[in-house]
Design an enzyme around this catalytic site. Structure first.
Site, PDB file in Angstrom:
ATOM      1  N   LYS A  37      36.564  -8.608 -41.374  1.00  0.00           N
ATOM      2  CA  LYS A  37      36.797  -7.329 -40.605  1.00  0.00           C
ATOM      3  C   LYS A  37      35.665  -6.827 -39.449  1.00  0.00           C
ATOM      4  O   LYS A  37      34.729  -7.564 -39.598  1.00  0.00           O
ATOM      5  CB  LYS A  37      36.913  -6.061 -41.499  1.00  0.00           C
ATOM      6  CG  LYS A  37      35.728  -5.466 -41.884  1.00  0.00           C
ATOM      7  CD  LYS A  37      36.028  -4.518 -43.042  1.00  0.00           C
ATOM      8  CE  LYS A  37      34.594  -3.997 -43.753  1.00  0.00           C
ATOM      9  NZ  LYS A  37      34.851  -3.491 -45.165  1.00  0.00           N
ATOM     10  N   ARG A 136      38.717   7.055 -51.699  1.00  0.00           N
ATOM     11  CA  ARG A 136      38.982   6.983 -50.166  1.00  0.00           C
ATOM     12  C   ARG A 136      40.610   6.847 -50.095  1.00  0.00           C
ATOM     13  O   ARG A 136      41.222   7.658 -49.502  1.00  0.00           O
ATOM     14  CB  ARG A 136      37.961   5.835 -49.949  1.00  0.00           C
ATOM     15  CG  ARG A 136      37.846   5.773 -48.202  1.00  0.00           C
ATOM     16  CD  ARG A 136      36.815   4.943 -47.826  1.00  0.00           C
ATOM     17  NE  ARG A 136      37.313   3.531 -48.213  1.00  0.00           N
ATOM     18  CZ  ARG A 136      36.571   2.374 -47.854  1.00  0.00           C
ATOM     19  NH1 ARG A 136      35.405   2.661 -47.090  1.00  0.00           N
ATOM     20  NH2 ARG A 136      36.830   1.312 -48.317  1.00  0.00           N
ATOM     21  N   TYR A 268      10.267   8.339 -21.601  1.00  0.00           N
ATOM     22  CA  TYR A 268      10.832   9.748 -21.677  1.00  0.00           C
ATOM     23  C   TYR A 268      10.162  10.642 -22.680  1.00  0.00           C
ATOM     24  O   TYR A 268       9.830   9.900 -23.768  1.00  0.00           O
ATOM     25  CB  TYR A 268      12.169   9.809 -21.960  1.00  0.00           C
ATOM     26  CG  TYR A 268      13.180   9.261 -20.989  1.00  0.00           C
ATOM     27  CD1 TYR A 268      13.338   9.721 -19.672  1.00  0.00           C
ATOM     28  CD2 TYR A 268      14.038   8.129 -21.241  1.00  0.00           C
ATOM     29  CE1 TYR A 268      14.144   9.242 -18.762  1.00  0.00           C
ATOM     30  CE2 TYR A 268      14.807   7.714 -20.013  1.00  0.00           C
ATOM     31  CZ  TYR A 268      14.823   8.237 -18.979  1.00  0.00           C
ATOM     32  OH  TYR A 268      15.748   7.733 -18.079  1.00  0.00           O
ATOM     33  N   MET A 316      18.316   3.906 -22.063  1.00  0.00           N
ATOM     34  CA  MET A 316      19.643   3.494 -22.142  1.00  0.00           C
ATOM     35  C   MET A 316      19.741   1.969 -22.239  1.00  0.00           C
ATOM     36  O   MET A 316      20.572   1.276 -23.081  1.00  0.00           O
ATOM     37  CB  MET A 316      20.401   4.106 -21.180  1.00  0.00           C
ATOM     38  CG  MET A 316      22.047   3.872 -21.333  1.00  0.00           C
ATOM     39  SD  MET A 316      22.825   4.549 -19.718  1.00  0.00           S
ATOM     40  CE  MET A 316      22.484   6.415 -20.028  1.00  0.00           C
TER      41      MET A 316
HETATM   42  C1  LIG Z   1      34.209  -4.219 -46.330  1.00  0.00           C
HETATM   43  C2  LIG Z   1      34.773  -4.330 -47.514  1.00  0.00           C
HETATM   44  C3  LIG Z   1      34.677  -5.573 -48.479  1.00  0.00           C
HETATM   45  C4  LIG Z   1      33.213  -6.274 -48.419  1.00  0.00           C
HETATM   46  O1  LIG Z   1      32.068  -5.834 -48.744  1.00  0.00           O
HETATM   47  P1  LIG Z   1      30.623  -5.959 -48.627  1.00  0.00           P
HETATM   48  O2  LIG Z   1      29.718  -5.002 -49.248  1.00  0.00           O
HETATM   49  O3  LIG Z   1      30.326  -6.416 -47.337  1.00  0.00           O
HETATM   50  O4  LIG Z   1      30.663  -7.546 -49.592  1.00  0.00           O
HETATM   51  C5  LIG Z   1      35.425  -5.717 -49.513  1.00  0.00           C
HETATM   52  N1  LIG Z   1      36.448  -4.712 -49.894  1.00  0.00           N
HETATM   53  C6  LIG Z   1      36.716  -3.913 -48.808  1.00  0.00           C
HETATM   54  C7  LIG Z   1      38.012  -3.127 -49.147  1.00  0.00           C
HETATM   55  C8  LIG Z   1      36.021  -3.707 -47.637  1.00  0.00           C
HETATM   56  O5  LIG Z   1      36.283  -2.616 -46.861  1.00  0.00           O
END
Ligand SMILES: *Cc1c(COP(=O)(O)O)cnc(C)c1O
Length: 375
Positions: A37, A136, A268, A316
């Site tokens: 992801k 969640r 800065y 920046m």
């Molecule tokens: C991001 C995610 C993972 C992976 O978690 P890690 O701690 O990076 O191994 C697994 N399951 C879900 C639902 C996630 O959102």
């Protein structure tokens, strides 16, 4: 995506990600579903998934439905699950066409999945998402009867997996919470299977895979460990992830080198005053590149294999490095903000520590910059 306003360069070593995958495979009895992801935590989704497909991975977890569809085009013979699942009608359209496997964790997502399935000739595989202690997303154990009812009325939805996410698998002081989540998940799996569903159970993230063998079920979803971060960094269980190798190097060019006489302030807010005659290098990296202003007077970079402190505020698009003790630094020299060559290479856990965050965020933000991939 390519941004043109900066000079940061991210290089990803796919060989390290492959090695991490093999290491995780050796600890898993079941299927490993690499989590790619958010553009593979900034590492570049397509090249990372391709490399892991070469290593034998056949199911991948992307984030949004859109991102999952993108990956389905890159790897047409792989199964792509979407961890976020559908959030609107656009997603329903994409699912109808593409057959990615959405996580479905609410009545609203069920409606969107059913809408997509209704427009297909083939059934739509879905992954049922449960809340066992993250509070969640997801259905709970109490929702199971209504859920089973709904599935009965929607034969074109075919549940193939049930999943939940662990909140504290990387925190040894919270392992009681992990155990409770594991027990709740087992109760949910039992209820679904008693009702005749033929599903894979999938609970463990990276830390779950490495440290909680009892929670492996049929499939695991590691993310951060694939990218070489030890989930147990600075805990008594540090050894569990010691062999993982980071894969991301981030470089910025030095654009000017100058003397800084004793007593002169820099950047800065004049937050740093030279306490002796110094030599500084100005590098083209700043918060517009995702290089946090929180690193002001805190972080380090690697210049010619040696550590250089960040002096004053990060700007920046620029930051200033102390190269007083490093000879031969000239404009054009590449400073490593993350990784780099040799024993002084900057670990993601270390950069995250100076930054006041976790390696996940460091990867995602720096990973927005232009990238190349190699072995
Ligand atoms: C991001 C995610 C993972 C992976 O978690 P890690 O701690 O990076 O191994 C697994 N399951 C879900 C639902 C996630 O959102």
């Amino acid at each position: 995506m390519s941004i043109t306003y900066n000079k940061i360069h991210v290089h990803v070593r796919l060989g390290a990600i492959r090695a991490n995958y093999r290491l995780l495979s050796s600890k898993s009895g079941g299927e490993i579903i690499p989590v790619v992801k958010a553009d593979a935590y900034g590492h570049g989704m397509a090249p990372v998934a391709q490399a892991l497909h070469d290593e034998g991975a056949r199911t991948f977890a992307a984030g949004t439905i859109e991102e999952s569809c993108e990956l389905a085009e890159v790897l047409p013979d792989a199964r792509i699950v979407s961890l976020l699942g559908p959030v609107d009608g656009v997603d329903a359209d994409l699912m109808a066409k593409n057959g990615v496997v959405p996580f479905v964790g609410s009545a609203e997502q069920m409606d969107l999945a059913a809408e997509a399935a209704g427009r297909r000739t083939a059934p739509l595989d879905v992954c049922l998402k449960f809340d066992t202690g993250m509070s969640r997303l997801g259905f709970t154990l109490d929702d199971v009867p209504a859920l089973l009812n709904r599935l009965k009325q929607t034969p074109k939805l075919r549940p193939v997996m049930a999943s939940s996410h662990l909140a504290c698998a990387d925190e040894p002081e919270h392992f009681e919470h992990v155990r409770k989540q594991g027990a709740r998940f087992q109760a949910i799996l039992d209820a679904l299977r008693r009702a005749g569903l033929n599903i894979q159970g999938c609970l463990a993230n990276s830390a779950g895979l490495l440290a909680h063998g009892a929670l492996h079920h049929e499939a695991q979803r590691p993310g951060i460990a694939l990218y070489g971060v030890n989930p147990f960094h600075k805990t008594p269980m540090e050894d569990m992830g010691r062999e993982l190798t980071p894969a991301m190097d981030v470089f910025a060019p030095v654009v000017q080198v100058r003397d800084l006489p004793k007593g002169r302030t820099i950047s800065y807010g004049a937050s740093y005053t030279a306490d002796r005659d110094m030599r500084v290098a100005v590098a083209a990296a700043g918060y517009a590149d995702g290089y946090s202003r929180g690193l002001s007077n805190k972080g380090q970079a690697l210049v010619a294999g040696k550590r250089a402190n960040i002096l004053g505020r990060v700007c920046m698009q620029l930051c200033i490095l102390d190269v007083t003790e490093i000879s031969g630094v000239r404009p054009g020299v590449q400073a490593a903000l993350l990784g780099g060559e040799g024993p002084q290479a900057i670990r993601p856990e270390e950069l995250a520590g100076w930054w006041g965050t976790i390696p996940y965020e460091v990867f995602c933000l720096l990973g927005l910059n232009r990238k190349t991939h190699g072995n």
